[in-house]
Design a protein around this motif. Sequence first.
Motif, PDB file in Angstrom:
ATOM      1  N   UNK A  34       0.823  -1.210   0.000  1.00 38.29           N
ATOM      2  CA  UNK A  34       0.000   0.000   0.000  1.00 38.29           C
ATOM      3  C   UNK A  34       0.860   1.265   0.000  1.00 38.29           C
ATOM      4  N   UNK A  35       1.934   1.226   0.777  1.00 33.96           N
ATOM      5  CA  UNK A  35       2.858   2.362   0.807  1.00 33.96           C
ATOM      6  C   UNK A  35       3.498   2.570  -0.560  1.00 33.96           C
ATOM      7  N   UNK A  36       3.815   1.450  -1.222  1.00 27.52           N
ATOM      8  CA  UNK A  36       4.434   1.538  -2.548  1.00 27.52           C
ATOM      9  C   UNK A  36       3.450   2.119  -3.562  1.00 27.52           C
ATOM     10  N   UNK A  37       2.187   1.681  -3.507  1.00 23.70           N
ATOM     11  CA  UNK A  37       1.165   2.227  -4.405  1.00 23.70           C
ATOM     12  C   UNK A  37       0.959   3.717  -4.150  1.00 23.70           C
ATOM     13  N   UNK A  38       0.876   4.088  -2.870  1.00 25.90           N
ATOM     14  CA  UNK A  38       0.691   5.496  -2.522  1.00 25.90           C
ATOM     15  C   UNK A  38       1.880   6.330  -2.978  1.00 25.90           C
ATOM     16  N   UNK A  39       3.080   5.776  -2.801  1.00 21.21           N
ATOM     17  CA  UNK A  39       4.309   6.460  -3.215  1.00 21.21           C
ATOM     18  C   UNK A  39       4.292   6.696  -4.728  1.00 21.21           C
ATOM     19  N   UNK A  40       3.947   5.641  -5.510  1.00 23.43           N
ATOM     20  CA  UNK A  40       3.903   5.756  -6.970  1.00 23.43           C
ATOM     21  C   UNK A  40       2.859   6.783  -7.396  1.00 23.43           C
ATOM     22  N   UNK A  41       1.705   6.751  -6.720  1.00 21.02           N
ATOM     23  CA  UNK A  41       0.642   7.720  -7.033  1.00 21.02           C
ATOM     24  C   UNK A  41       1.099   9.143  -6.753  1.00 21.02           C
ATOM     25  N   UNK A  42       1.783   9.353  -5.620  1.00 23.99           N
ATOM     26  CA  UNK A  42       2.280  10.687  -5.271  1.00 23.99           C
ATOM     27  C   UNK A  42       3.321  11.169  -6.285  1.00 23.99           C
ATOM     28  N   UNK A  43       4.162  10.243  -6.739  1.00 25.45           N
ATOM     29  CA  UNK A  43       5.200  10.608  -7.714  1.00 25.45           C
ATOM     30  C   UNK A  43       4.548  11.012  -9.039  1.00 25.45           C
ATOM     31  N   UNK A  44       3.561  10.218  -9.506  1.00 21.40           N
ATOM     32  CA  UNK A  44       2.866  10.545 -10.754  1.00 21.40           C
ATOM     33  C   UNK A  44       2.185  11.916 -10.657  1.00 21.40           C
ATOM     34  N   UNK A  45       1.526  12.161  -9.533  1.00 21.97           N
ATOM     35  CA  UNK A  45       0.849  13.454  -9.349  1.00 21.97           C
ATOM     36  C   UNK A  45       1.867  14.597  -9.368  1.00 21.97           C
ATOM     37  N   UNK A  46       2.992  14.396  -8.701  1.00 24.61           N
ATOM     38  CA  UNK A  46       4.030  15.430  -8.669  1.00 24.61           C
ATOM     39  C   UNK A  46       4.612  15.669 -10.058  1.00 24.61           C
ATOM     40  N   UNK A  47       4.844  14.581 -10.804  1.00 20.69           N
ATOM     41  CA  UNK A  47       5.388  14.723 -12.152  1.00 20.69           C
ATOM     42  C   UNK A  47       4.394  15.439 -13.068  1.00 20.69           C
ATOM     43  N   UNK A 259      13.307   1.375  -1.731  1.00 16.68           N
ATOM     44  CA  UNK A 259      12.938   0.308  -0.794  1.00 16.68           C
ATOM     45  C   UNK A 259      13.201   0.734   0.650  1.00 16.68           C
ATOM     46  N   UNK A 260      14.355   1.330   0.851  1.00 16.75           N
ATOM     47  CA  UNK A 260      14.722   1.775   2.201  1.00 16.75           C
ATOM     48  C   UNK A 260      13.735   2.832   2.705  1.00 16.75           C
ATOM     49  N   UNK A 261      13.353   3.762   1.815  1.00 19.30           N
ATOM     50  CA  UNK A 261      12.423   4.825   2.184  1.00 19.30           C
ATOM     51  C   UNK A 261      11.051   4.252   2.522  1.00 19.30           C
ATOM     52  N   UNK A 262      10.578   3.311   1.698  1.00 20.06           N
ATOM     53  CA  UNK A 262       9.270   2.703   1.949  1.00 20.06           C
ATOM     54  C   UNK A 262       9.267   1.912   3.251  1.00 20.06           C
ATOM     55  N   UNK A 263      10.362   1.189   3.506  1.00 19.66           N
ATOM     56  CA  UNK A 263      10.465   0.439   4.763  1.00 19.66           C
ATOM     57  C   UNK A 263      10.492   1.375   5.960  1.00 19.66           C
ATOM     58  N   UNK A 264      11.179   2.523   5.795  1.00 18.86           N
ATOM     59  CA  UNK A 264      11.256   3.478   6.917  1.00 18.86           C
ATOM     60  C   UNK A 264       9.884   4.041   7.267  1.00 18.86           C
ATOM     61  N   UNK A 265       8.978   4.094   6.263  1.00 17.57           N
ATOM     62  CA  UNK A 265       7.640   4.635   6.523  1.00 17.57           C
ATOM     63  C   UNK A 265       6.813   3.717   7.416  1.00 17.57           C
ATOM     64  N   UNK A 266       7.141   2.412   7.396  1.00 17.14           N
ATOM     65  CA  UNK A 266       6.405   1.479   8.274  1.00 17.14           C
ATOM     66  C   UNK A 266       7.359   0.825   9.278  1.00 17.14           C
ATOM     67  N   UNK A 267       8.524   1.483   9.468  1.00 18.42           N
ATOM     68  CA  UNK A 267       9.535   0.906  10.358  1.00 18.42           C
ATOM     69  C   UNK A 267       9.007   0.745  11.779  1.00 18.42           C
ATOM     70  N   UNK A 268       8.265   1.750  12.258  1.00 18.96           N
ATOM     71  CA  UNK A 268       7.725   1.670  13.628  1.00 18.96           C
ATOM     72  C   UNK A 268       6.845   0.456  13.811  1.00 18.96           C
ATOM     73  N   UNK A 269       5.968   0.210  12.835  1.00 16.72           N
ATOM     74  CA  UNK A 269       5.072  -0.945  12.909  1.00 16.72           C
ATOM     75  C   UNK A 269       5.862  -2.253  12.866  1.00 16.72           C
TER      76      UNK A 269
END
Length: 526
Positions: A34-47, A259-269
């Motif tokens: 889900x984080x990866x999908x959200x990340x890709x969506x945010x990147x597309x919107x920004x681009x 990958x590292x960035x996406x993992x850091x977003x759910x690192x606490x969990x």
Amino acid sequence: MKKKLFVLLVVLMSLSLIGIIFVQAFFINNALKNEEKQFTSDVFRSLSLVSKAIEDKELLSYDKLYKEVTKSGKTPDSSEIRRLLIFESFNEETNQSTQFKSTITEESFKAPSLFFDIGIGTDSINIKKFISQSEINVFDHSPIDGQINLQPVQTSKDYSTMDELGRIFYKKDYRAVYKNYPVYKRISNEEVLELLESQFLLSGIKTAFEYAIYDKDLSTKIRSDNFELTPKSTIGIPVFLDNESRSNYSLYVDFPERKKYLLSSILGMIVLSIIFTIIIILAYSSAIYQLVKQRQISQIKTDFINNMTHEFKTPIATINLAIDSIRNPKIIGDQEKVMRYLTMIKEENKRMHAQVENVLRISKLEKNELNISKERVELNDLIEDAITHVELLVEDRNGYVKTHLEAGKSSVLANETHFTNVIVNILDNAIKYSEGEPKIDVYTENVGNSILIKIADQGNGMSKQVQKRVFEKFYREHTGNVHNVKGHGLGLAYVKRIVDDHQGHISVESEKGKGSIFTIKLPLIS
């Protein structure tokens, strides 16, 4: 608890634990997707926003060129390109009609291409400006002198540089002008980087990125130093669209630490999940260990009670028989027989007392209530004294205890009584577990600043499994329900506790059917 029920509970608990771990892994994996999908969506919107910002920048640049041309004093060619009737209405009360008109006028300039530093090989280019004009006319349909006035009684006009329709024409014209313009002259690396950084920051994307603009499959000068086009991780969007919303140019971005960035977003969990899972595993392992241990202790205590009952039963029966015999009128007058029975009662009483003392001694050791005072003793002498306690038992079975006291130094800090009991217990075990004639050898030797005591017998020996547990409290090797060897599993447990209290070490080497060797290591004193 029955064995089958115990095994069933362990299996069910294990399956539940494994299930919990798999469920946690499943949810973490889903969260990562889900984080990866959200990340890709945010990147597309920004681009998309960056692409629009690039287009707006070119539009402003085109407008700037237009102003430079008008300042040069050139006269535009004007033509009306669209007239659109948008609205007309009639008011019956006032007998008036209102008409709305919209007109777009094109102003076109021809100027040398070198004037704009376009450099596309053409002599001149067209620069256009679109002017929007709106007009509202009010007509009065009331007859005057029998005739209707066809001229408007009220007129209002509004001029503006651009409306939505004008903007559409304006964009089409500037796109045609810039179509063959080199990409590195249309935008710079610094501008692309600034636009991307600002949009990513607004979208909450805070990780390093590389970028590049490609002309079809060919790289252009607009790119970062370390960009690599990788289909799996690179995200792209068309830029510099033409009038048909197509383009040969694409803006690509790649995130090396995605990958590292996406993992850091759910690192606490993930961390909390791992911590809680470890706690559950430890608690589960501890619970299983305690259950197994309690089951073992329960079995050992049952064996201990059986053995103690068996060992007390014989002396109690002997004492009862002796008392009954003394009460017999024929024997009570025989002084010799009375004394014999009294001696028997005394010995059996001492035997039971010794059993109780062993149990109490171990209990005190467990609670650290046994006061063990130490003094300087000669270990060789202490061993000789301990052997005298078992000599009669060995001789009665035609065996022997040979000493090989080769240690030149044997002074140790020890409690004479307790350490004598240690040696006696080991010797007593050697006698008990020898089916034939007990053959025992006792050795001492110096090794560095320590003294080694080895007590070797040629008895029944022990298996590897028994050797691991022989010093446990209440433990006795299972021989079915046959009590051919008296004892309650406390002797060697007591031995180990005393040796440990003397900062020593005890170990056993044994082989089934070939005897055992008990080795005690104690520190010497000067």
